[in-house]
Design an enzyme around this catalytic site. Structure first.
Site, PDB file in Angstrom:
ATOM      1  N   THR A  74      58.097  45.608  76.735  1.00 36.94           N
ATOM      2  CA  THR A  74      57.191  44.482  76.467  1.00 36.94           C
ATOM      3  C   THR A  74      57.926  43.164  76.682  1.00 36.94           C
ATOM      4  O   THR A  74      57.388  42.242  77.322  1.00 36.94           O
ATOM      5  CB  THR A  74      56.633  44.574  75.024  1.00 36.94           C
ATOM      6  OG1 THR A  74      55.940  45.821  74.894  1.00 36.94           O
ATOM      7  CG2 THR A  74      55.680  43.436  74.718  1.00 36.94           C
ATOM      8  N   ASN A 157      49.809  55.335  81.426  1.00 40.50           N
ATOM      9  CA  ASN A 157      50.263  55.968  80.183  1.00 40.50           C
ATOM     10  C   ASN A 157      49.211  56.877  79.559  1.00 40.50           C
ATOM     11  O   ASN A 157      49.540  57.811  78.843  1.00 40.50           O
ATOM     12  CB  ASN A 157      50.704  54.911  79.168  1.00 40.50           C
ATOM     13  CG  ASN A 157      49.731  53.769  79.038  1.00 40.50           C
ATOM     14  OD1 ASN A 157      49.421  53.098  80.015  1.00 40.50           O
ATOM     15  ND2 ASN A 157      49.216  53.551  77.842  1.00 40.50           N
ATOM     16  N   GLN A 185      56.371  54.864  82.176  1.00 41.50           N
ATOM     17  CA  GLN A 185      56.020  56.281  82.014  1.00 41.50           C
ATOM     18  C   GLN A 185      56.575  57.146  83.140  1.00 41.50           C
ATOM     19  O   GLN A 185      56.796  58.343  82.950  1.00 41.50           O
ATOM     20  CB  GLN A 185      54.493  56.450  81.931  1.00 41.50           C
ATOM     21  CG  GLN A 185      53.862  55.810  80.712  1.00 41.50           C
ATOM     22  CD  GLN A 185      54.219  56.512  79.397  1.00 41.50           C
ATOM     23  OE1 GLN A 185      54.709  57.643  79.381  1.00 41.50           O
ATOM     24  NE2 GLN A 185      53.996  55.833  78.286  1.00 41.50           N
ATOM     25  N   SER A 205      61.588  51.324  79.659  1.00 48.79           N
ATOM     26  CA  SER A 205      61.703  51.375  78.206  1.00 48.79           C
ATOM     27  C   SER A 205      62.538  52.585  77.811  1.00 48.79           C
ATOM     28  O   SER A 205      62.289  53.693  78.298  1.00 48.79           O
ATOM     29  CB  SER A 205      60.297  51.480  77.611  1.00 48.79           C
ATOM     30  OG  SER A 205      60.377  51.647  76.220  1.00 48.79           O
ATOM     31  N   ALA A 206      63.516  52.381  76.912  1.00 51.44           N
ATOM     32  CA  ALA A 206      64.439  53.473  76.546  1.00 51.44           C
ATOM     33  C   ALA A 206      63.751  54.582  75.767  1.00 51.44           C
ATOM     34  O   ALA A 206      64.047  55.762  75.963  1.00 51.44           O
ATOM     35  CB  ALA A 206      65.594  52.906  75.719  1.00 51.44           C
ATOM     36  N   HIS A 207      62.803  54.211  74.881  1.00 52.17           N
ATOM     37  CA  HIS A 207      62.307  55.246  73.952  1.00 52.17           C
ATOM     38  C   HIS A 207      61.353  56.239  74.592  1.00 52.17           C
ATOM     39  O   HIS A 207      61.027  57.263  73.998  1.00 52.17           O
ATOM     40  CB  HIS A 207      61.700  54.608  72.697  1.00 52.17           C
ATOM     41  CG  HIS A 207      60.394  53.906  72.860  1.00 52.17           C
ATOM     42  ND1 HIS A 207      59.204  54.482  72.496  1.00 52.17           N
ATOM     43  CD2 HIS A 207      60.079  52.673  73.321  1.00 52.17           C
ATOM     44  CE1 HIS A 207      58.219  53.628  72.723  1.00 52.17           C
ATOM     45  NE2 HIS A 207      58.718  52.521  73.226  1.00 52.17           N
ATOM     46  N   THR A 244      73.354  38.081  71.582  1.00 55.73           N
ATOM     47  CA  THR A 244      74.348  39.163  71.614  1.00 55.73           C
ATOM     48  C   THR A 244      73.641  40.486  71.893  1.00 55.73           C
ATOM     49  O   THR A 244      72.633  40.805  71.275  1.00 55.73           O
ATOM     50  CB  THR A 244      75.105  39.223  70.260  1.00 55.73           C
ATOM     51  OG1 THR A 244      75.706  37.950  70.049  1.00 55.73           O
ATOM     52  CG2 THR A 244      76.164  40.317  70.248  1.00 55.73           C
ATOM     53  N   CYS A 332      48.123  52.116  69.323  1.00 56.52           N
ATOM     54  CA  CYS A 332      47.943  50.715  68.925  1.00 56.52           C
ATOM     55  C   CYS A 332      48.898  50.427  67.780  1.00 56.52           C
ATOM     56  O   CYS A 332      49.174  51.298  66.970  1.00 56.52           O
ATOM     57  CB  CYS A 332      46.517  50.475  68.432  1.00 56.52           C
ATOM     58  SG  CYS A 332      45.309  50.739  69.706  1.00 56.52           S
TER      59      CYS A 332
HETATM   60  N1  PLP Z   1      54.226  49.981  79.616  1.00 56.05           N
HETATM   61  C1  PLP Z   1      53.763  51.229  79.402  1.00 56.05           C
HETATM   62  C2  PLP Z   1      53.074  51.949  80.528  1.00 56.05           C
HETATM   63  C3  PLP Z   1      53.911  51.837  78.174  1.00 56.05           C
HETATM   64  O1  PLP Z   1      53.441  53.084  77.995  1.00 56.05           O
HETATM   65  C4  PLP Z   1      54.588  51.123  77.141  1.00 56.05           C
HETATM   66  C5  PLP Z   1      54.743  51.722  75.801  1.00 56.05           C
HETATM   67  O2  PLP Z   1      53.821  52.278  75.231  1.00 56.05           O
HETATM   68  C6  PLP Z   1      55.056  49.822  77.399  1.00 56.05           C
HETATM   69  C7  PLP Z   1      54.849  49.286  78.656  1.00 56.05           C
HETATM   70  C8  PLP Z   1      55.760  49.004  76.349  1.00 56.05           C
HETATM   71  O3  PLP Z   1      57.066  49.493  76.125  1.00 56.05           O
HETATM   72  P1  PLP Z   1      57.920  49.077  74.854  1.00 56.05           P
HETATM   73  O4  PLP Z   1      57.470  49.953  73.733  1.00 56.05           O
HETATM   74  O5  PLP Z   1      59.350  49.356  75.237  1.00 56.05           O
HETATM   75  O6  PLP Z   1      57.715  47.628  74.591  1.00 56.05           O
END
Ligand code: PLP
Length: 389
Positions: A74, A157, A185, A205-207, A244, A332
């Site tokens: 994000t 997603n 994704q 995105s790492a997670h 940092t 959400c």
């Molecule tokens: N873009 C997509 C397609 C996503 O699925 C997500 C997370 O749900 C994001 C962006 C946002 O990622 P983050 O959680 O790292 O801000």
């Protein structure tokens, strides 16, 4: 035989932390140095960050120098979605942002563009970007006011449907514009190369890869053309993102990216086989159901479906009570189940609601069996409910 009580099938929302990522995070937590310090402790921290940068770059076949670490996708989207770019020292204006109607809110909200300067490009009923509509929009774009910036995700997603990014890149560049591809994704689930995609920028995105939450990256094609920084301060990340660095999170991101790079095809084939068995049985059990985008190219791990008369919210709770974690599309922040803007964009009745099952590295045959027996019970209760009504 006993089995674990819960089955997690919501990997598109977030993936469980990988053991290698956990180890990297814990090791980094014990390092005292600030990565910007010149002493040995600082240099040790810097070494970890630069190794992670190489691993994240390798995931999308980019140059390590073109990876800017952020607090997540994000933030990376907000960094790149701005009217203000620089080509070296020369300012470059992007006058309008074009986003596909199925983008994640991180992109769809338009970052630093004024609301009126964001234009939505429709998708077809197949859930694929309407490239002809984008072409028409770019045809009438007034380049006197600035260049077009276009954002299209590589894989959605909710549906997992893969978008025609290469065609889009060709079109955007023909009109002198820039292309951001949200690869959140797709990364780690498809082999990726920023150059082959033709993207100017990617966000990651790492997670979603088994790394920690709260880490991500903006990856650029080159070093010269960059957006104005979103966070100013001490000039870390070559001035593109001050503050940092979050050393443990970046270390975990690097470890997850390295893991994700290995055996992508093998992992993806295994998931595709699991999903095919799952979907075949689902259709047998509920012939009136819809699996969105089943005929399209999709991520191997994702199944987005609607059951007639079953609202997303009710469905999600029913599966949760059965011990299966699935979701109603995107997660959400409020935990509320909203209407799917993706289904609306595809022309489906959004009130119908969709449910997303997303698999991952740890998903086993037994997890699919658990889901299918829950599905059978949910469908049969639904049928009885309808009959009684
Ligand atoms: N873009 C997509 C397609 C996503 O699925 C997500 C997370 O749900 C994001 C962006 C946002 O990622 P983050 O959680 O790292 O801000």
């Amino acid at each position: 035989m006993s089995r674990k009580a819960r089955t997690y099938l919501d990997w598109n929302a977030t993936a469980p932390i990988l053991p290698v990522a956990r180890e990297a995070i814990l090791a980094a937590l014990d390092l005292v140095g600030n990565p910007s310090s010149v002493h040995g402790e600082g240099r040790a921290a810097r070494t970890i960050i630069e190794a992670a940068r190489r691993d994240v770059a390798a995931l999308v076949q980019a140059e390590p120098a073109n990876v800017v670490f952020t607090s997540g996708a994000t933030e990376a989207a907000n960094l790149v979605l701005t009217p203000d770019f620089r080509m070296g020292r020369t300012p470059l204006k992007m006058s309008l942002l074009y986003v596909s109607a199925i983008e994640h809110p991180a992109v769809r909200e338009g970052g630093r563009f004024a609301k009126g300067d964001v234009s939505e490009i429709p998708v077809t009923s197949d859930g694929v970007l309407d490239v002809a509509a984008l072409s028409r929009a770019l045809e009438v774009h007034d380049r006197e006011t600035g260049l077009p910036l276009v954002a299209v995700m590589l894989a959605n997603n909710e549906t997992g449907i893969v978008q025609p990014v290469r065609d889009v890149a060709e079109l955007v560049h023909r009109h002198g514009g820039l292309l951001l591809v949200d690869a959140v994704q797709a990364a780690g689930r498809m082999k990726l190369s920023i150059a082959e995609l033709g993207a100017d920028f990617l966000i990651l995105s790492a997670h979603k890869l088994g790394g920690p939450k709260g880490a991500g990256a903006l990856v650029s094609r080159g070093e010269v053309l960059m957006p104005a920084p979103l966070i100013r301060g001490g000039g870390q990340e070559k001035g593109h993102r001050s503050g940092t660095e979050n050393l443990p999170a970046i270390a975990g991101f690097g470890a997850a990216a390295k893991f994700a790079c290995a055996d992508i095809e093998m992992r993806s084939e295994r998931l595709e086989t699991l999903r095919a068995r799952m979907e075949e049985r689902m259709v047998e059990l509920a012939p009136g159901m819809t699996i969105h985008g089943r005929a399209q190219e999709r991520l191997a791990n994702t199944c987005f479906f609607s059951l007639p008369g079953l609202k997303s919210e009710t469905g999600q709770i029913a599966f949760d009570l059965e011990g299966v974690a699935i979701s109603a599309g995107s997660a959400c922040s409020s935990g509320k189940v909203g209407e799917s803007h993706v289904l609306t964009a595809m022309g489906f009745d959004a009130g119908l609601g969709g449910l997303r099952v997303s698999l991952g590295t740890d998903t086993a045959e037994a997890d699919i069996d658990h889901f299918l027996s829950a599905f059978e019970r949910v469908v049969s209760r639904r049928r009885q409910g309808v009959a009684a009504a």
